[in-house]
Design an enzyme around this catalytic site. Structure first.
Site, mmCIF file in Angstrom:
data_model
loop_
_atom_site.group_PDB
_atom_site.id
_atom_site.type_symbol
_atom_site.label_atom_id
_atom_site.label_comp_id
_atom_site.label_asym_id
_atom_site.label_seq_id
_atom_site.Cartn_x
_atom_site.Cartn_y
_atom_site.Cartn_z
ATOM 1 N N ARG A 151 16.254 7.258 27.991
ATOM 2 C CA ARG A 151 15.245 6.497 28.738
ATOM 3 C C ARG A 151 15.560 6.462 30.235
ATOM 4 O O ARG A 151 15.146 5.534 30.934
ATOM 5 C CB ARG A 151 15.163 5.072 28.189
ATOM 6 C CG ARG A 151 14.842 5.029 26.695
ATOM 7 C CD ARG A 151 14.905 3.622 26.148
ATOM 8 N NE ARG A 151 14.671 3.607 24.700
ATOM 9 C CZ ARG A 151 14.698 2.512 23.945
ATOM 10 N NH1 ARG A 151 14.962 1.333 24.500
ATOM 11 N NH2 ARG A 151 14.473 2.594 22.643
ATOM 12 N N CYS A 170 1.824 13.761 42.804
ATOM 13 C CA CYS A 170 1.852 15.110 42.221
ATOM 14 C C CYS A 170 3.115 15.278 41.383
ATOM 15 O O CYS A 170 3.057 15.774 40.269
ATOM 16 C CB CYS A 170 1.793 16.169 43.311
ATOM 17 S SG CYS A 170 0.237 16.194 44.217
ATOM 18 N N ARG A 190 2.497 17.332 37.969
ATOM 19 C CA ARG A 190 1.166 17.589 37.413
ATOM 20 C C ARG A 190 0.428 18.672 38.192
ATOM 21 O O ARG A 190 -0.410 19.396 37.637
ATOM 22 C CB ARG A 190 0.327 16.309 37.407
ATOM 23 C CG ARG A 190 -0.013 15.794 38.787
ATOM 24 C CD ARG A 190 -1.041 14.672 38.796
ATOM 25 N NE ARG A 190 -1.293 14.222 40.153
ATOM 26 C CZ ARG A 190 -2.176 14.779 40.976
ATOM 27 N NH1 ARG A 190 -2.902 15.808 40.588
ATOM 28 N NH2 ARG A 190 -2.342 14.312 42.202
ATOM 29 N N ASP A 193 1.369 22.897 44.750
ATOM 30 C CA ASP A 193 0.988 23.888 45.757
ATOM 31 C C ASP A 193 2.170 24.845 45.898
ATOM 32 O O ASP A 193 3.188 24.518 46.504
ATOM 33 C CB ASP A 193 0.685 23.156 47.069
ATOM 34 C CG ASP A 193 0.416 24.074 48.249
ATOM 35 O OD1 ASP A 193 0.697 25.283 48.155
ATOM 36 O OD2 ASP A 193 -0.047 23.564 49.288
ATOM 37 N N ASN A 201 9.586 20.660 47.080
ATOM 38 C CA ASN A 201 9.930 19.813 45.935
ATOM 39 C C ASN A 201 11.226 20.247 45.266
ATOM 40 O O ASN A 201 12.025 19.402 44.842
ATOM 41 C CB ASN A 201 8.801 19.817 44.910
ATOM 42 C CG ASN A 201 7.464 19.390 45.462
ATOM 43 O OD1 ASN A 201 6.436 19.989 45.148
ATOM 44 N ND2 ASN A 201 7.444 18.373 46.306
ATOM 45 N N HIS A 231 -0.472 26.322 41.368
ATOM 46 C CA HIS A 231 -1.545 27.088 41.998
ATOM 47 C C HIS A 231 -1.161 27.606 43.380
ATOM 48 O O HIS A 231 -0.381 26.988 44.102
ATOM 49 C CB HIS A 231 -2.820 26.242 42.105
ATOM 50 C CG HIS A 231 -2.597 24.884 42.693
ATOM 51 N ND1 HIS A 231 -2.308 23.775 41.917
ATOM 52 C CD2 HIS A 231 -2.597 24.444 43.979
ATOM 53 C CE1 HIS A 231 -2.156 22.719 42.697
ATOM 54 N NE2 HIS A 231 -2.316 23.096 43.953
ATOM 55 N N ILE A 232 -1.739 28.732 43.707
ATOM 56 C CA ILE A 232 -1.669 29.286 45.054
ATOM 57 C C ILE A 232 -3.062 29.149 45.662
ATOM 58 O O ILE A 232 -4.050 29.648 45.102
ATOM 59 C CB ILE A 232 -1.251 30.768 45.037
ATOM 60 C CG1 ILE A 232 0.124 30.933 44.380
ATOM 61 C CG2 ILE A 232 -1.230 31.332 46.458
ATOM 62 C CD1 ILE A 232 0.510 32.385 44.128
ATOM 63 N N TYR A 233 -3.151 28.436 46.783
ATOM 64 C CA TYR A 233 -4.452 28.303 47.444
ATOM 65 C C TYR A 233 -4.920 29.663 47.961
ATOM 66 O O TYR A 233 -4.119 30.515 48.345
ATOM 67 C CB TYR A 233 -4.377 27.288 48.587
ATOM 68 C CG TYR A 233 -4.417 25.859 48.107
ATOM 69 C CD1 TYR A 233 -5.618 25.272 47.711
ATOM 70 C CD2 TYR A 233 -3.256 25.095 48.029
ATOM 71 C CE1 TYR A 233 -5.661 23.963 47.254
ATOM 72 C CE2 TYR A 233 -3.284 23.785 47.569
ATOM 73 C CZ TYR A 233 -4.491 23.227 47.184
ATOM 74 O OH TYR A 233 -4.533 21.935 46.721
#
EC number: 2.1.1.45
Length: 288
Positions: A151, A170, A190, A193, A201, A231-233
């Site tokens: 926990r 995120c 979740r 980028d 991150n 995802h890649i913008y």
């Protein structure tokens, strides 16, 4: 950091084009995991130059429980600027200030910063006061006294408060794991980028792992990064194509001040990066 480049290649090869909240468009996959062994070095991307100063200051800002961009602006960290500026532009107080003028007011006018620099109950608030619970303090105590616990959770997703946040979290959920005197950390993110956010991150949560390990007398071991929508913008595809042609260099070492025994005592000068070699800067616009 071939692990990261493998993610980029996977999305380029297998990803689907999708619309998104920002109307930028992305190439995306759902469900991906990366593992980084900190015994092999500090996972700071080497195929483009990373702004470690911003990474450290943002993490310290989270740990302070702060949710106002004033501290970040005063330390020339610009990653959160667009959200409060966008909100200010939509307010009755907006007087056609540019973003630069807005930030000068945040930096130099305390009352203006209090009124217009707050992001709502984002990460720092949830880490240090999740409905009255200081999750960081609890986690460190549990790691010391009950290391086999399943926990050891740090949660930033607080549903009743999401609509009060400038941006819902995120990087949502963290779990620590102790085994044979070593501490590991798994992050569930979740939404990621991949060009701008994910490298940031990786370094940030690896650094948090090192800090918590030090104050709990453990050795930092593995950072596991689990992604939901990775995802890649569309406006980053060219930069990613450039990056995957580059050859990763040997990872640097991160040295923490060994005298720090309390998580709240860390300051910027307590972190030293050694032997960082990297390729040049690759720029990209943030999607707001």
């Amino acid at each position: 950091m071939n692990t990261y480049l493998d993610l980029c290649r996977f999305i380029l090869q297998k990803g689907s084009f999708r619309n998104d909240r920002t109307n930028t468009g992305t190439k995306s996959v759902f469900g991906y995991q990366m593992r980084f062994n900190l015994e092999e070095g500090f996972p700071l991307l080497t195929t483009k130059k990373m702004n470690l100063r911003s990474i450290i200051h943002e993490l310290l800002w989270f740990l302070k429980g702060d949710t106002n961009i004033c501290y970040l602006v005063q330390n020339n960290v610009n990653i959160w600027n667009e959200w409060p500026y966008q909100k200010y532009q939509q307010s009755a107080f907006f007087q056609n200030e540019t973003l630069k003028e807005f930030l000068e007011k945040i930096k130099n006018d305390p009352l203006f910063a209090i009124k217009h620099g707050n992001l709502g109950p984002v990460y720092g608030k949830q880490w240090r006061d999740f409905n009255g619970v200081d999750q960081i303090k609890f986690l460190i105590s549990e790691i010391k006294t009950n290391p086999n616990s399943r926990r050891l959770i740090l949660n930033s997703w607080n549903p009743p408060l999401l609509n009060q946040m400038a941006l819902p979290p995120c990087h949502v959920l963290i779990q620590f794991y102790v085994h044979q005197g070593k501490l590991s950390l798994q992050l569930y993110q979740r939404s990621g980028d991949v060009f701008l956010g994910i490298p940031f991150n990786i370094a940030s949560y690896s650094l948090l792992l090192m800090m918590v390990a030090q104050v709990t007398n453990l050795q930092p071991y593995e950072f596991i990064h689990t992604l939901g929508d990775a995802h890649i913008y569309s406006n980053h595809l060219a930069q990613v194509q450039t990056q995957i042609q580059r050859t990763p260099k040997k990872l640097p070492q991160m040295i923490l001040n060994p005298d720090i025994k309390n998580i709240d005592d860390f300051k910027f000068s307590d972190f030293t990066l050694q032997n960082y070699q990297c390729d040049g800067i690759l720029k990209g616009d943030i999607a707001v």
